[in-house]
Design an enzyme around this catalytic site. Sequence first.
Site, PDB file in Angstrom:
ATOM      1  N   GLY A 116     -35.301   1.763 -49.995  1.00 34.80           N
ATOM      2  CA  GLY A 116     -35.173   2.824 -48.988  1.00 34.80           C
ATOM      3  C   GLY A 116     -34.917   2.201 -47.618  1.00 34.80           C
ATOM      4  N   GLU A 165     -35.750  23.852 -44.709  1.00 33.06           N
ATOM      5  CA  GLU A 165     -34.310  23.615 -44.871  1.00 33.06           C
ATOM      6  C   GLU A 165     -33.811  24.172 -46.200  1.00 33.06           C
ATOM      7  OE1 GLU A 165     -33.807  19.745 -41.936  1.00 33.06           O
ATOM      8  OE2 GLU A 165     -34.384  19.401 -44.012  1.00 33.06           O
ATOM      9  N   ASP A 217     -42.965   5.147 -45.954  1.00 33.24           N
ATOM     10  CA  ASP A 217     -43.803   6.332 -46.168  1.00 33.24           C
ATOM     11  C   ASP A 217     -45.125   6.011 -46.845  1.00 33.24           C
ATOM     12  OD1 ASP A 217     -41.614   7.564 -45.152  1.00 33.24           O
ATOM     13  OD2 ASP A 217     -41.115   8.741 -46.932  1.00 33.24           O
TER      14      ASP A 217
END
Lengths: 444, 444
Positions: free
Chosen positions: A27, A185, A314
Amino acid sequence: MTDPTPNSQALRASTSSGVHVVIVGGGFAGLNAAQTLRKAKDVRVTLVDKRNHHLFQPLLYQVATAALGAPDIAAPIRTILRRARNTTVLLAEVERVDPKRKVVHTTRGELAWDHLIVATGLTNFYFGHDDWAQHAPGLKSLHDALEIRRRVLLAFEAAEAQQAPAEVNASLTFVVVGGGPTGVELAGALGEIARHTLAKQFRTFDPARARIILVEGGPRVLSTFDEALSTKAQLQLERLGVTVWTGRRVTKIDARGIELGDERIEARTVLWAAGVAGRGLVGEMGVALTRDGRLPVTDDLSVAGHPDVFVVGDIAHREQDGAVVPAVAPAALQMGRHAAENVLRRIRGAQTSPFHYRDKGMLATIGRKAGVAQLGGLKFSGFLAWFLWLFVHIFFLIGFRNRLVVMVSWALSYLFWTRGARVILERPSTAEDESVEPSPHAGE
Amino acid sequence: MTDPTPNSQALRASTSSGVHVVIVGGGFAGLNAAQTLRKAKDVRVTLVDKRNHHLFQPLLYQVATAALGAPDIAAPIRTILRRARNTTVLLAEVERVDPKRKVVHTTRGELAWDHLIVATGLTNFYFGHDDWAQHAPGLKSLHDALEIRRRVLLAFEAAEAQQAPAEVNASLTFVVVGGGPTGVELAGALGEIARHTLAKQFRTFDPARARIILVEGGPRVLSTFDEALSTKAQLQLERLGVTVWTGRRVTKIDARGIELGDERIEARTVLWAAGVAGRGLVGEMGVALTRDGRLPVTDDLSVAGHPDVFVVGDIAHREQDGAVVPAVAPAALQMGRHAAENVLRRIRGAQTSPFHYRDKGMLATIGRKAGVAQLGGLKFSGFLAWFLWLFVHIFFLIGFRNRLVVMVSWALSYLFWTRGARVILERPSTAEDESVEPSPHAGE
C-alpha cells in the site's frame, strides 16, 4: 503453482549480501518505504504482498459503483518499483512473523530479515458478526468492489423481471451501513445511479423509485469532520434521494434484509462500511493491540521491545498530542517514509527520530459537484470541495495511464451521467444467484 | 435473487399487446436484430441474455493479455437499446426452446413468442476432452479472459519465487493451442509481454527467456487467409520469439503440461484457441446439427420446418456459393438485420427474402505494427494491415467511452510498451493456487 522448494526464500536471503529489509504490504506505506530505501548502499529490500497490485483505496467505491474499471485504480507493484533495483517484489501471503528468529513465514517459504516494516493495512470488521460478511460485503479489495457492483446491478435486473410488488421493492432497497467517508460516498453514488445513470433503461419500473438508506450508529455522518460539514453532507445526500438514519444500530443482517432493534427492512442489497480492523499478523509482537486490532507503536514507529520492527500505515496505532493519527493515505505515506529513514539511521548506528504526522486535511465527495473539505482551519463544501477532491485524487493516483483513463471516465460521467463499467463479471454460481449467473465453465 | 413468480414473463407477455418477437443473445446479431425492429409498429421485442453486457469479442484477447480492462470492450445491453422503447431486456439464461408451444423456458420463467430469433453464439469446444477445459482455458467470455490473464501473470510471479530450474522453466513456458486469429493474436501478445512489457521488472530471471509455443494441427496458421499471408504471419510471430509448430496435434493436456504424441512439454500455462461449437439450445429444432454443433439454416435464415424461428450469427450454419459463411462479426451484423427484416415481412404477410453475405474481408494483428489483411482480392501485411486493424476495431467497438479509453490505452502501449490492466483479480482459492490467492472473504 505451489513452490516445490519452500525454503527457497530463506536460501536466497542467506546467499545474498547486504542488510536485508523486509516490507510486508504494497500500500502507500509499504511502497513509500521501499522508494525511500531505493538508493541506500548495501541494503537489499524484499517487498511481500499477497496481491500483485497496489490499490488506490480512496477510489475503490467508484469501482464498486461502476464508474471505473478495476485496473484504473490499481498498478502492478513491480512496475511501480521497477527502478528500485535493490528491491525484490514477492507475490506471497505472510502467515506469521517470528520476531525472535527474525523471519517471516510466507506461502512461498521463509524470509529472514534484519529489519522489518509491517504495513498490512486493515480489513473489514463486523464487530463479531462474521456471518454478516456474506450478506453485506465491505469495501477493502477489488474483489469486494466487484462483488458490490455485481449485487447492485443484479438488484435492478431482478426488479425488471419481477411482478410481485414486495419483491420489486426489496430488490430496489439498498442499505449502506456506516456513515464514514466510504459509506457516504457509496450512498451518494447509488443515489446518482438510480436517479440518472439508469434513467429510461428499464421498462417495468422507474429506477428513481429505488430506496437508499444510510444507517449510522453515531449522532452524525462524517463524524471526523466538523459538525457543520456533517450537516452539509447529510443535506447533499438527501438531495440525491438518500435517506439518512443517524443514532441507529443494525442488530441483524441476513440474505433478505436488516433489522434495527424491532424494525425490519426488506433489502436485497446491504453494503458494509461500518468497521475495519487489523489482521492477526501483528498479534505476535507481544504488544497489546487496540480493540480494533491495530498495533500501538512507539514515537519512532517501532514496536516496543522490538527496535528492528516498524509498523506503519492504517495498522499502526500512533497517538500524537492526545489524538490518534487517522487511517488515511497521507498518514500512510508519511509513516512509510519515516520508518524507512529510521531503518537507515539504525543501520548507520544513529538515533532514530520520532514521527510527527502533518495533517493534510480531510475530503469527502457526495455525488456530482458536491462534497465537503476540511483543511486545517479551512472548511468548505459543495462544488469547490468536489473539485478539490477530483484534483487531489487524480494527483495521488499512481500511473500515467490510470490518471488519463480516470480523467476521461470522469469527464464523460460529468457530461453524460454515464458509468463506464456497468459490467457484471461472471463468477461461480451460488444458491443465491443461480438464476442469473452462468457457471464458470458455461463459457459463452 | 431468484424470481418468486416463475411465470411472471409468461404473464406479462399474455397481458401486453402486439406481435411478440423474442431474441436470444445480445451479441452483434441479436443487437442488430433488435435495432432493426425498433421502429416497427405493434411489435414488442424481448431480448434475453445471460449476461448484462454486449461483449466485443475481437478484442477479448487484449483483456486476456492485460492490454485492456474488462469494461473497455463491453457495454450494458440495456444502455445500447435504451432508445428501442419497444424492447425489454431480460437478464436470464434460456434453458430450452419449445417450438411447438412457441415458448422459451428461461431461469426467470417462460417467454411466449410469435417469432423467435436465436443468436446464442459459440462456446469453447475441446473435441470431447472436456477435462482439458480446467487446464487450458478458452477465450469466449470476460470470465475466460480474466482467468487467462490471471494464469499468465501468476506464471511470471511464480518464476520469481522459484529456485529449481525445472520449475522456473515450466512456469516460463506458455503453450497456445490453435493457430486461428485468436491463437495467433494471443501468442503475439504473449511474445510482447515477455520481451517488452515485463523487461527489468524481475530480479531472479529475464522474462525474455519465456518460451511461447503456438501449436496448430493444420499445415499453416490463419488457414482461412491466403497462403502467402499465413507465411507472413508466421514470420511476424517468430520475430516476437514465438515458436510455431504446424501439423502437430495436442494429444493430452494436464495441470503440468501438454503432450503431442510421445513428446511432452512441461508448461504451467496452456491456452485453448483450437475449437468452438454451438450450445444445446438449437438442438431442439428437429434439425441435424453440424459436427461443431451449429444449426443449418434455410436461405431466409429460418429453420427448416419452423418458418417463425430464425437462427443467426456464429451459431447459424449458412452455405452460400458452396462456401460456409464465416463466424465473424460482419456476418453476424448482416444476419441479425436480415432476419429481423424477414420477421417484419412475415408480419405483413409478405415473402421472406434470401440472405446474401457480403464479405468485408479478414484482418488479424500480430503484436505491434504487424498484421495481415485480406480484403477481397487485396492482400497486404505489416504496418498497413496493423493500422487498418486498429481503425476497424475502434470503429466497430460500441460506446463512445470505450472507444476513447481503448484509444488512450493503445496510444500509451504503443509509446511505452505498457499494458494498463496487469491486475490479478482475487477469486476463491483452489488447491492449484492456494499459495498466492487469498480467499474471497480474506478482504484486505
